[in-house]
Design an enzyme around this catalytic site. Structure first.
Site, PDB file in Angstrom:
ATOM      1  N   THR A 101       2.477  -9.013   7.611  1.00 54.47           N
ATOM      2  CA  THR A 101       1.764  -9.410   6.398  1.00 54.47           C
ATOM      3  C   THR A 101       1.473  -8.204   5.521  1.00 54.47           C
ATOM      4  O   THR A 101       1.641  -7.069   5.943  1.00 54.47           O
ATOM      5  CB  THR A 101       0.407 -10.047   6.761  1.00 54.47           C
ATOM      6  OG1 THR A 101      -0.332  -9.093   7.521  1.00 54.47           O
ATOM      7  CG2 THR A 101       0.601 -11.308   7.556  1.00 54.47           C
ATOM      8  N   CYS A 102       0.995  -8.504   4.321  1.00 54.55           N
ATOM      9  CA  CYS A 102       0.536  -7.485   3.377  1.00 54.55           C
ATOM     10  C   CYS A 102      -0.490  -6.612   4.077  1.00 54.55           C
ATOM     11  O   CYS A 102      -1.359  -7.154   4.744  1.00 54.55           O
ATOM     12  CB  CYS A 102      -0.081  -8.168   2.165  1.00 54.55           C
ATOM     13  SG  CYS A 102      -1.044  -7.082   1.110  1.00 54.55           S
ATOM     14  N   PRO A 103      -0.495  -5.302   3.950  1.00 54.46           N
ATOM     15  CA  PRO A 103       0.395  -4.502   3.093  1.00 54.46           C
ATOM     16  C   PRO A 103       1.611  -3.935   3.828  1.00 54.46           C
ATOM     17  O   PRO A 103       2.250  -3.030   3.332  1.00 54.46           O
ATOM     18  CB  PRO A 103      -0.531  -3.351   2.667  1.00 54.46           C
ATOM     19  CG  PRO A 103      -1.367  -3.118   3.905  1.00 54.46           C
ATOM     20  CD  PRO A 103      -1.532  -4.465   4.572  1.00 54.46           C
TER      21      PRO A 103
END
Lengths: 186, 129
Positions: free
Chosen positions: A13-15
């Site tokens: 997932t982000c980041p």
């Protein structure tokens, strides 16, 4: 799609996709293309924004089932500097008006850049392969060389001119091309 | 891009907000400094950062974090430092809470309000969490 380097950020997932991209980019030379695999849908917007703030060139994204494949070309130092040396040039509109004539157009960008949009009928010969693929270029036709901003094609034009071709460099090239565009898958 | 962040709260959600933005900015070649003050100090406390509390009533999100494969806070801290994010702990809060530099993760600096302001005065982005 041909890339020089692939980094796998799928399942993250982000980041993380951005962090992985940043780290992988450090290993590339200017002009090389990085492929980023990701499943995070936010990465489509994030990769583009990241490329814009870091000055690298976002080429495009291909969807392969759940996996998003992003392509980014690393900027080389001084790439945006306009230092043209080859004197025979034509602007984009000039070339557009010649598309129906019997000419040769050579696109010297990387294959991934070519795949995401090129002038119909343009032959893809990346800068690095030019010398070894000279036999694919007909000598009795005018040769128009194009890249993204006119720099790589400038070098290519000089090289081809030395080999006896009648060459014209297209300035600025694909970055501002508003004529017909064709895409390809590989 | 210069980014100045104040971390003043000590929950797991606060930590994600702070470290996600910080690592993303650093990955985009930004210069990033985080000033940890009051409960924010938990985010870099040697032990506390490993088990930060979820806000009351949101404990069930724990599963969602695992399912989405979100990196853990210790991982994010390591990544942030690796990318050059600077951590500054607030001296005054440390004094109040009886903490010393050794109570925090390695590689932090200690400073006061003026230290942060001096850094933040020409920042492009200032955030408070």
């Amino acid at each position: 799609m041909k890339a020089d380097f692939t980094v796998d950020a799928s399942g993250l997932t982000c980041p993380m996709p951005i962090v992985k991209t940043k780290k992988a980019m450090n290993n590339l030379e200017g002009g090389q293309v990085l492929e980023v695999l990701a499943t995070d849908k936010g990465s489509i917007a994030d990769i583009q924004a990241w490329a814009e703030s870091t000055g690298h060139q976002y080429l495009g994204t291909k969807e392969d089932g759940e996996v998003l494949k992003h392509y980014i070309r690393k900027a080389s130092e001084g790439e945006e500097k306009e230092e043209k040396k080859y004197d025979k040039t034509i602007d984009n509109n000039g070339l557009k008006s010649k598309l129906n004539e019997d000419i040769t157009i050579i696109d010297v960008r990387e294959p991934a850049e070519y795949a995401f949009g090129h002038i119909p009928g343009a032959l893809s010969i990346p800068m690095g392969e030019l010398e070894e693929r000279l036999n694919e270029i007909e000598k009795d036709k005018d040769v128009y060389v194009v890249c993204r901003t006119g720099n790589r094609s400038d070098m290519a034009a000089q090289k081809l001119s030395e080999k006896g071709y009648h060459v014209i460099n297209v300035v600025p090239g694909m970055s501002e091309w508003d004529g017909p565009i064709e895409k390809s898958d590989s | 891009m210069k980014v100045a962040i104040i971390a003043a709260n000590g929950g797991a959600f606060d930590a994600y907000k702070v470290f996600n933005i910080a690592t993303a900015a650093a990955a985009a070649d930004g210069e990033v400094e985080i000033f940890f003050t009051f409960e924010g100090l938990n985010l870099i406390h040697k032990e506390a950062h490993k088990q930060l509390p979820m806000p009351e009533g949101t404990e069930h999100f724990k599963e969602g974090f695992e399912k989405a494969n979100v990196p853990s806070i210790p991982e994010l801290i390591e990544m942030a430092q690796d990318l050059g994010v600077k951590f500054v702990a607030c001296q005054m809060t440390m004094d109040v809470m009886g903490l010393s530099k050794e109570d925090f993760v390695d590689g932090i600096e200690v400073g006061g309000a003026a230290t942060f302001l001096n850094y933040a005065k020409d920042a492009d982005i200032s955030l408070t969490f």
